[in-house]
Design a protein around this motif. Sequence first.
Motif, PDB file in Angstrom:
ATOM      1  N   VAL A   1      14.427  -0.512   4.448  1.00  0.00           N
ATOM      2  CA  VAL A   1      15.126  -0.162   3.212  1.00  0.00           C
ATOM      3  C   VAL A   1      14.128   0.317   2.151  1.00  0.00           C
ATOM      4  O   VAL A   1      13.121  -0.336   1.879  1.00  0.00           O
ATOM      5  N   GLY A   2      14.420   1.487   1.567  1.00  0.00           N
ATOM      6  CA  GLY A   2      13.589   2.029   0.500  1.00  0.00           C
ATOM      7  C   GLY A   2      12.328   2.708   0.969  1.00  0.00           C
ATOM      8  O   GLY A   2      11.537   3.170   0.145  1.00  0.00           O
ATOM      9  N   TYR A   3      12.133   2.823   2.294  1.00  0.00           N
ATOM     10  CA  TYR A   3      10.870   3.394   2.783  1.00  0.00           C
ATOM     11  C   TYR A   3      10.790   4.896   2.564  1.00  0.00           C
ATOM     12  O   TYR A   3       9.711   5.439   2.312  1.00  0.00           O
ATOM     13  N   ASP A   4      11.912   5.578   2.670  1.00  0.00           N
ATOM     14  CA  ASP A   4      11.912   7.038   2.556  1.00  0.00           C
ATOM     15  C   ASP A   4      11.946   7.444   1.088  1.00  0.00           C
ATOM     16  O   ASP A   4      12.979   7.847   0.546  1.00  0.00           O
ATOM     17  N   GLU A   5      10.801   7.354   0.436  1.00  0.00           N
ATOM     18  CA  GLU A   5      10.652   7.769  -0.961  1.00  0.00           C
ATOM     19  C   GLU A   5       9.383   8.595  -1.088  1.00  0.00           C
ATOM     20  O   GLU A   5       8.327   8.188  -0.567  1.00  0.00           O
ATOM     21  N   PRO A   6       9.425   9.743  -1.760  1.00  0.00           N
ATOM     22  CA  PRO A   6       8.240  10.601  -1.848  1.00  0.00           C
ATOM     23  C   PRO A   6       7.018   9.918  -2.451  1.00  0.00           C
ATOM     24  O   PRO A   6       5.886  10.246  -2.101  1.00  0.00           O
ATOM     25  N   ASP A   7       7.226   8.967  -3.356  1.00  0.00           N
ATOM     26  CA  ASP A   7       6.086   8.298  -3.966  1.00  0.00           C
ATOM     27  C   ASP A   7       5.698   7.027  -3.217  1.00  0.00           C
ATOM     28  O   ASP A   7       4.874   6.244  -3.692  1.00  0.00           O
ATOM     29  N   GLY A   8       6.287   6.808  -2.042  1.00  0.00           N
ATOM     30  CA  GLY A   8       5.943   5.640  -1.250  1.00  0.00           C
ATOM     31  C   GLY A   8       4.581   5.797  -0.594  1.00  0.00           C
ATOM     32  O   GLY A   8       3.967   6.868  -0.596  1.00  0.00           O
TER      33      GLY A   8
END
Length: 447
Positions: free
Chosen positions: A283-290
């Motif tokens: 959950v929440g892994y697919d974020e450009p600033d991750g």
Amino acid sequence: MAPRQRHAFRLKSAPAGRVATGGVLTLLAAALLAGASGCADTSSGDDQSAPDPTATSAPATTAAAAAPATTTAGPIIDLKVTQIPGGPRESTVSALRDGMTAPLLPEPLVSPIDVLSGGPPPDGIPSIDAPDFERASDVEFLQPQEAVVTLTLNGDARAYPVQVMLWHEIVNDTVGGEPVTITYCPLCNTAIGYHRQLGDRIFDFGTSGRLYKSALVMYDRQTESLWAHYTGQAIAGALTGSQLELIPVATVAFETFVAEHPNGLVMKRPGGFGRSYGSNPYVGYDEPDGRPTFFGDVPDPRLPPQTRVLVIRHGGAAVAVELDTLQAGGVMPVDLGGVPVVAFHLPGTATPIQNQQVAFGRDVGATGVFDPTVEGQLLTFVRMPDAASSAGPGGFTDDQTGSTWTVLGQALDGPLAGTQLEPIEHVDTFWFAAAAYDPDIEILAAP
């Protein structure tokens, strides 16, 4: 079977690096490890998960998309697949169990200290070795916008739901009479297919429990060599340097697959594993600033590490296109080492690794890459206004004949109706992986 010619996508050996500091299990890896040990879920995994009430995506209907009248039904493939098994265990030293630098093994292509444990042991994330299928038009457990990995070989169209691949990562299968392996790595957001035959030897693959540059490391059960998922190359063990032939696959919305292949086969949720299919342990892994986990290095600074990119690779050449760039135009012609190719983007596919429920991530769309030449004529394409998978098949037209095309490269109507563009091997992935495995890769700007 006759030996196949292999593509030479060679992994560049990395200099000996340092093990990542602070190498503790993240919450997402801990969730996957719990699932691998059978503790994440005690249900059968056969019930459809309820939508996440916090999801930002618009809710979708639960009915499977019906095949439109303009789409041909295609051949009816037998639901019972006769599998081609891998060969017996060979008398080789095991890089998996004895170590990458064990005596009698070739020098590995990468530094062993850069190959990190992801938590689960070998096969702790179990591959699927005898998949069961149902007809695409009969499937009820998938949402229309949900991602599936698809390929077609010898007229045999298959789809592998990412909600299942998230928990298994590897499927050993036989498609169109050919032994293949389909893989999906959640950490680098990459689906790749391979022919699992080298010469007269047939292999099958499992998860090693290890990661290289935050990407799945597989092992073959015949020699227990280690293989980089991203390249399909053996990086350690008796088969070091061997290269599997890559198969062009695409990650598209389920409704796109069922519209084009209503008689195609969709892999069922397997029973007996206790996985929470339909839920997302990342959950929440697919974020450009991750930031990638288990990377063990400094990501290439040209783009934020988890920027979504399309990597096109053909004939030993490779380029990367930011997904936002491709999404804005819908179509991008590319010169790949003097070879013309065309990339498509069609909205309507949900990312499986953002929301708690796989089907309700943000819309990242689907891509397709093809040879644009038909009967000696180079076609140029445009995406139709407001094209999306939810609008039905099609989405693209060519300037030369006005035929309508799908994101999977099939002409639905017009003078070229029934024509299939030749697919080009491509990867939807995160930037950190693209640059780690090909440090010299060029990022293409909008034309």
